[in-house]
Scaffold this motif. Structure first.
Motif, mmCIF file in Angstrom:
data_model
loop_
_atom_site.group_PDB
_atom_site.id
_atom_site.type_symbol
_atom_site.label_atom_id
_atom_site.label_comp_id
_atom_site.label_asym_id
_atom_site.label_seq_id
_atom_site.Cartn_x
_atom_site.Cartn_y
_atom_site.Cartn_z
ATOM 1 N N VAL A 249 9.818 8.377 -48.428
ATOM 2 C CA VAL A 249 10.944 8.761 -49.118
ATOM 3 C C VAL A 249 12.232 8.555 -48.738
ATOM 4 N N THR A 250 13.067 7.804 -49.497
ATOM 5 C CA THR A 250 14.526 7.026 -48.854
ATOM 6 C C THR A 250 15.547 7.868 -49.265
ATOM 7 N N LYS A 251 15.684 8.920 -50.143
ATOM 8 C CA LYS A 251 16.816 9.703 -50.393
ATOM 9 C C LYS A 251 16.064 10.990 -50.805
ATOM 10 N N ILE A 252 16.826 12.040 -49.938
ATOM 11 C CA ILE A 252 16.391 13.527 -50.064
ATOM 12 C C ILE A 252 17.856 14.125 -50.581
ATOM 13 N N PHE A 253 17.331 15.011 -51.583
ATOM 14 C CA PHE A 253 18.538 15.789 -52.267
ATOM 15 C C PHE A 253 17.812 17.276 -52.092
ATOM 16 N N LYS A 254 18.599 18.229 -51.171
ATOM 17 C CA LYS A 254 18.312 19.439 -50.977
ATOM 18 C C LYS A 254 19.224 20.388 -51.473
ATOM 19 N N GLU A 255 19.044 21.401 -51.908
ATOM 20 C CA GLU A 255 20.137 22.242 -52.626
ATOM 21 C C GLU A 255 19.366 23.876 -52.855
ATOM 22 N N LYS A 256 20.184 24.741 -52.576
ATOM 23 C CA LYS A 256 19.937 25.932 -53.025
ATOM 24 C C LYS A 256 20.659 26.574 -54.316
ATOM 25 N N LYS B 58 27.056 25.130 -59.091
ATOM 26 C CA LYS B 58 27.653 24.004 -59.562
ATOM 27 C C LYS B 58 26.548 22.762 -59.702
ATOM 28 N N LYS B 59 25.365 23.096 -58.945
ATOM 29 C CA LYS B 59 24.173 22.078 -58.807
ATOM 30 C C LYS B 59 24.650 20.677 -58.481
ATOM 31 N N ASN C 253 23.215 17.015 -59.902
ATOM 32 C CA ASN C 253 24.071 16.045 -60.494
ATOM 33 C C ASN C 253 24.051 14.663 -59.763
ATOM 34 N N ASN C 254 23.964 14.632 -58.520
ATOM 35 C CA ASN C 254 23.941 13.686 -57.767
ATOM 36 C C ASN C 254 22.692 12.767 -58.004
ATOM 37 N N LEU C 255 21.644 13.479 -57.950
ATOM 38 C CA LEU C 255 20.434 12.968 -58.222
ATOM 39 C C LEU C 255 20.233 12.462 -59.585
ATOM 40 N N LEU C 256 20.868 13.218 -60.613
ATOM 41 C CA LEU C 256 20.784 12.637 -61.914
ATOM 42 C C LEU C 256 21.519 11.438 -62.142
ATOM 43 N N GLU C 257 22.617 11.184 -61.084
ATOM 44 C CA GLU C 257 23.308 10.084 -61.151
ATOM 45 C C GLU C 257 22.728 8.667 -60.525
#
Length: 56
Positions: free
Chosen positions: A9-16, A22-23, A27-31
């Motif tokens: 895995v080269t990019k990890i997006f982690k969020e609660k 505001k997610k 949103n960064n992932l979707l971009e």
């Protein structure tokens, strides 16, 4: 996280995410995600809320 990196895995997006969030990471992932990419979800999240009301 370590296992994901070991699997390439080269990019990890982690969020609660909460109902008032505001997610930002979503949103960064979707971009950056594009056709042919593989998305790995390690926890069930309620994306349907975001897609029904993207302004929330």
């Amino acid at each position: 996280m370590k296992a994901l990196k070991e699997d390439g895995v080269t990019k990890i997006f982690k969020e609660k995410i909460s109902g008032t969030s505001k997610k930002k990471e979503l949103n960064n992932l979707l971009e950056v995600i594009k056709s042919g990419d593989t998305l790995v979800v390690t926890k069930q999240i309620e994306l349907h809320i975001f897609y029904r009301n993207p302004k929330k």
